[in-house]
Design a protein around this motif. Structure first.
Motif, PDB file in Angstrom:
ATOM      1  N   SER A 302      28.581  13.493 -47.785  1.00 15.89           N
ATOM      2  CA  SER A 302      28.215  14.853 -47.373  1.00 15.89           C
ATOM      3  C   SER A 302      28.947  15.935 -48.164  1.00 15.89           C
ATOM      4  CB  SER A 302      28.525  15.008 -45.884  1.00 15.89           C
ATOM      5  OG  SER A 302      29.887  14.691 -45.653  1.00 15.89           O
ATOM      6  N   ASP A 304      28.755  18.003 -50.611  1.00 14.02           N
ATOM      7  CA  ASP A 304      27.760  18.513 -51.563  1.00 14.02           C
ATOM      8  C   ASP A 304      28.394  19.218 -52.760  1.00 14.02           C
ATOM      9  OD1 ASP A 304      25.837  17.624 -49.867  1.00 14.02           O
ATOM     10  OD2 ASP A 304      25.633  19.543 -48.817  1.00 14.02           O
ATOM     11  N   HIS A 305      29.438  19.979 -52.483  1.00 12.52           N
ATOM     12  CA  HIS A 305      29.976  20.783 -53.564  1.00 12.52           C
ATOM     13  C   HIS A 305      30.592  19.925 -54.680  1.00 12.52           C
ATOM     14  CE1 HIS A 305      31.229  24.292 -55.621  1.00 12.52           C
ATOM     15  NE2 HIS A 305      32.448  23.793 -55.722  1.00 12.52           N
TER      16      HIS A 305
END
Ligand code: COA
Length: 328
Positions: A302, A304-305
């Motif tokens: 999770s 994302d960055h």
């Protein structure tokens, strides 16, 4: 099965444990490089930052059939033990994994821990085994790899130039090896930024970093036979350390490198420092470690960055790991 707990000086047990780990790895995750004796000895002697896992080996009439490990920390997460179980592929579905797990759960309770985590590759056996023992999946992590002979260096250079245009307020510095004592306190603050990385549904607390723990981490990693490369960003105006990224190169297999933390302190986010630090690291390593073939990294699925940055510089997925937890 006879289960024996051992330490890093017990070379026979270490070799048996290694045999199981590599037999399992060859079947469950053939993209992973085999563990080495030196690597495992270092792992159980020095750990990640001085605190070590306890290894176990399971013998069936003298033949190694199962391996196990338990890790706890006294820095934080005092409720938690993280365990590992591997059974030789020829000896599965005979209850050996269960027997090893039970030994580890007994040790977790003896250490006063009330919650246990375990992980495995995203596959039927780990899922079935974890479910059978009352664990729930709480998170997933992806392993990615950047193959340096496939990297588009023009893209790396362009991304670095673009990012440094946005991050003009920051000076980018490089250091191989130890951080001097007077910088360790600040490094601990920087390291704490990793607590902002997602942990999904895992019942875990923020990690607590101190100068002493940072020193422990560097001492352990160097003692394990790694060369340590750190790139960090300093805010020109305030002198604050704003972000860093760390890569370790194996001395034993100098074509293999492992990405450790990359973190940017919250107050300094939004200036492309993540991308700048990682591209700078790539270009530095190309210069000083030209033999390097690949860098492996792990992220929560999770995140994302960070994954966006890794994708941009050519990291590709090699494996998916599931993380399970249950309370005792
Ligand atoms: C997961 C692993 C440790 C299981 O070891 P094992 O000795 O085969 O496990 P057990 O015989 O004790 O199995 C106990 C129960 O787990 C479940 N289970 C184990 N393997 C399974 C599989 N391949 N598919 C579905 N369920 C499975 C079953 O409910 C099984 O009971 P059953 O055989 O009576 O149906 C082994 O497959 C392994 O080493 N895998 C790689 C390492 C790993 O992923 N470890 C951590 C997993 S969370």
């Amino acid at each position: 099965m006879e289960i024996l707990r051992f330490g890093p000086d017990d070379s026979d047990r270490l070799a048996q444990h290694l045999e199981i780990v590599n037999a399992a790895r060859a079947v469950d995750a053939p993209w992973e490089h085999p563990a080495t004796l030196r690597g495992q000895e270092g792992r159980f002697r020095h750990g990640w930052d001085g605190e070590v896992e306890t290894p176990y080996v399971g013998l069936d009439e003298g033949t190694p059939v199962a391996a196990g490990q338990i890790a706890t920390t006294d820095y934080d997460n005092l409720h938690l033990a993280w365990v590992g179980v591997q059974v030789h592929p020829d000896h599965r579905r005979r209850g050996l994994g269960t027997a090893m797990l039970e030994e580890l759960l007994t040790e977790a309770r003896a250490r006063g821990r009330t919650s246990v985590g375990i992980d495995g590759w995203d596959d039927e056996a780990p899922r079935g085994f974890a479910t059978r023992h009352g664990f729930e999946q709480k998170s997933s992590a992806i392993e990615r790899r950047q193959r340096l002979d496939e990297v588009d260096w023009a893209t790396i250079e362009r991304l670095r130039a673009e990012a440094s245009g946005v991050a003009k307020d920051y000076e980018i510095l490089r250091r191989e090896g130890r951080t001097p004592d007077h910088e360790l306190e600040e490094l601990a603050l920087l390291a704490s930024a990793i607590n902002d990385a997602p942990t999904d549904d895992l019942d875990i607390e923020d990690e607590v970093f101190s100068a002493e723990r940072m020193r422990g981490y560097e001492t352990a990693q160097l003692a394990r036979g790694h060369r340590m490369f750190r790139v960090w960003a300093r805010h020109r105006e305030t002198g604050e350390q704003a972000g860093h990224t760390v890569v370790l190169v194996e001395e034993e297999r100098p074509h293999l490198a492992h990405q450790h933390d990359t973190a940017v302190v919250r107050a300094h986010r939004g200036h492309r420092l993540g991308l700048l630090l990682k591209t700078e690291m790539n270009l530095w390593l190309r210069e000083v470690q030209p033999q390097l073939a690949e860098i492996s990294t792990w992220n929560a699925e999770s995140n994302d960055h960070m994954i966006g940055v890794n994708d941009a510089i050519g990291y590709r997925v090699v494996g998916r790991e599931l993380e399970f937890q249950k309370s005792l």
